[in-house]
Scaffold this motif. Structure first.
Motif, PDB file in Angstrom:
ATOM      1  N   VAL A  13       0.835  -1.204   0.000  1.00  0.00           N
ATOM      2  CA  VAL A  13       0.000   0.000   0.000  1.00  0.00           C
ATOM      3  C   VAL A  13       0.870   1.253   0.000  1.00  0.00           C
ATOM      4  CG1 VAL A  13      -1.642   1.337   1.381  1.00  0.00           C
ATOM      5  CG2 VAL A  13      -1.997  -1.099   1.036  1.00  0.00           C
ATOM      6  N   VAL A  14       1.894   1.280   0.842  1.00  0.00           N
ATOM      7  CA  VAL A  14       2.779   2.442   0.911  1.00  0.00           C
ATOM      8  C   VAL A  14       3.528   2.615  -0.401  1.00  0.00           C
ATOM      9  CG1 VAL A  14       4.844   3.340   2.044  1.00  0.00           C
ATOM     10  CG2 VAL A  14       2.992   2.408   3.407  1.00  0.00           C
ATOM     11  N   ALA A  15       4.017   1.520  -0.980  1.00  0.00           N
ATOM     12  CA  ALA A  15       4.725   1.606  -2.259  1.00  0.00           C
ATOM     13  C   ALA A  15       3.796   2.107  -3.369  1.00  0.00           C
ATOM     14  CB  ALA A  15       5.304   0.252  -2.630  1.00  0.00           C
ATOM     15  N   GLY A  16       2.549   1.697  -3.347  1.00  0.00           N
ATOM     16  CA  GLY A  16       1.593   2.181  -4.334  1.00  0.00           C
ATOM     17  C   GLY A  16       1.331   3.673  -4.196  1.00  0.00           C
ATOM     18  N   LEU A  17       1.203   4.140  -2.967  1.00  0.00           N
ATOM     19  CA  LEU A  17       0.979   5.573  -2.754  1.00  0.00           C
ATOM     20  C   LEU A  17       2.188   6.394  -3.177  1.00  0.00           C
ATOM     21  CD1 LEU A  17      -0.835   5.484   0.695  1.00  0.00           C
ATOM     22  CD2 LEU A  17      -1.832   6.031  -1.518  1.00  0.00           C
ATOM     23  N   VAL A  18       3.383   5.933  -2.814  1.00  0.00           N
ATOM     24  CA  VAL A  18       4.595   6.659  -3.197  1.00  0.00           C
ATOM     25  C   VAL A  18       4.772   6.633  -4.712  1.00  0.00           C
ATOM     26  CG1 VAL A  18       7.122   6.598  -3.033  1.00  0.00           C
ATOM     27  CG2 VAL A  18       5.737   6.341  -0.986  1.00  0.00           C
ATOM     28  N   GLY A  19       4.524   5.495  -5.324  1.00  0.00           N
ATOM     29  CA  GLY A  19       4.648   5.390  -6.776  1.00  0.00           C
ATOM     30  C   GLY A  19       3.672   6.296  -7.499  1.00  0.00           C
ATOM     31  N   SER A  20       2.438   6.349  -7.042  1.00  0.00           N
ATOM     32  CA  SER A  20       1.466   7.224  -7.695  1.00  0.00           C
ATOM     33  C   SER A  20       1.819   8.687  -7.496  1.00  0.00           C
ATOM     34  CB  SER A  20       0.057   6.951  -7.165  1.00  0.00           C
ATOM     35  OG  SER A  20      -0.030   7.293  -5.797  1.00  0.00           O
ATOM     36  N   LEU A  21       2.412   9.002  -6.357  1.00  0.00           N
ATOM     37  CA  LEU A  21       2.856  10.373  -6.123  1.00  0.00           C
ATOM     38  C   LEU A  21       3.993  10.736  -7.070  1.00  0.00           C
ATOM     39  CD1 LEU A  21       2.635  12.917  -4.319  1.00  0.00           C
ATOM     40  CD2 LEU A  21       4.376  11.884  -2.859  1.00  0.00           C
ATOM     41  N   LEU A  22       4.949   9.825  -7.239  1.00  0.00           N
ATOM     42  CA  LEU A  22       6.070  10.095  -8.133  1.00  0.00           C
ATOM     43  C   LEU A  22       5.638  10.189  -9.586  1.00  0.00           C
ATOM     44  CD1 LEU A  22       8.845   7.846  -6.573  1.00  0.00           C
ATOM     45  CD2 LEU A  22       8.652  10.331  -6.482  1.00  0.00           C
ATOM     46  N   VAL A  23       4.695   9.354  -9.992  1.00  0.00           N
ATOM     47  CA  VAL A  23       4.220   9.390 -11.377  1.00  0.00           C
ATOM     48  C   VAL A  23       3.377  10.638 -11.623  1.00  0.00           C
ATOM     49  CG1 VAL A  23       2.681   8.226 -13.008  1.00  0.00           C
ATOM     50  CG2 VAL A  23       4.350   6.910 -11.730  1.00  0.00           C
ATOM     51  N   GLY A  24       2.583  11.037 -10.644  1.00  0.00           N
ATOM     52  CA  GLY A  24       1.688  12.172 -10.828  1.00  0.00           C
ATOM     53  C   GLY A  24       2.311  13.514 -10.540  1.00  0.00           C
ATOM     54  N   LEU A  25       3.489  13.531  -9.938  1.00  0.00           N
ATOM     55  CA  LEU A  25       4.123  14.796  -9.573  1.00  0.00           C
ATOM     56  C   LEU A  25       4.440  15.689 -10.778  1.00  0.00           C
ATOM     57  CD1 LEU A  25       4.835  16.107  -6.915  1.00  0.00           C
ATOM     58  CD2 LEU A  25       7.151  15.241  -7.149  1.00  0.00           C
TER      59      LEU A  25
END
Length: 79
Positions: A46-58
């Motif tokens: 879950v944490v990796a998914g949130l961080v990944g989506s943040l990095l992709v959407g930034l």
């Protein structure tokens, strides 16, 4: 509809909130190693998914506009 014929004494209702049982509940079972590992794995996913989506959407939310992005055509310059 069916009604109770005998009134319930107020003292009984007041004491109902303070009632303590003398029966102890069974002890909680400890989680096995597999269950603990599974919980950690789900949490990390879950944490990796949130961080990944943040990095992709930034980059999409970035307000920085570089000079290369603002190209003007010759027609807009009046030539």
């Amino acid at each position: 509809m069916f009604r109770r014929r005998e009134p319930v004494p107020f003292a009984f209702i007041a004491e109902a909130g303070k009632f303590r049982s003398n029966v102890t509940p069974p002890p909680r079972q400890r989680a096995s190693v597999g269950e603990v590992a599974g919980r950690w794995l789900v949490g990390l996913t879950v944490v990796a998914g949130l961080v990944g989506s943040l990095l992709v959407g930034l980059p999409a939310v970035s307000a920085d506009i570089s000079p290369a992005d603002t190209q003007q055509s010759d027609a807009s310059q009046g030539r």
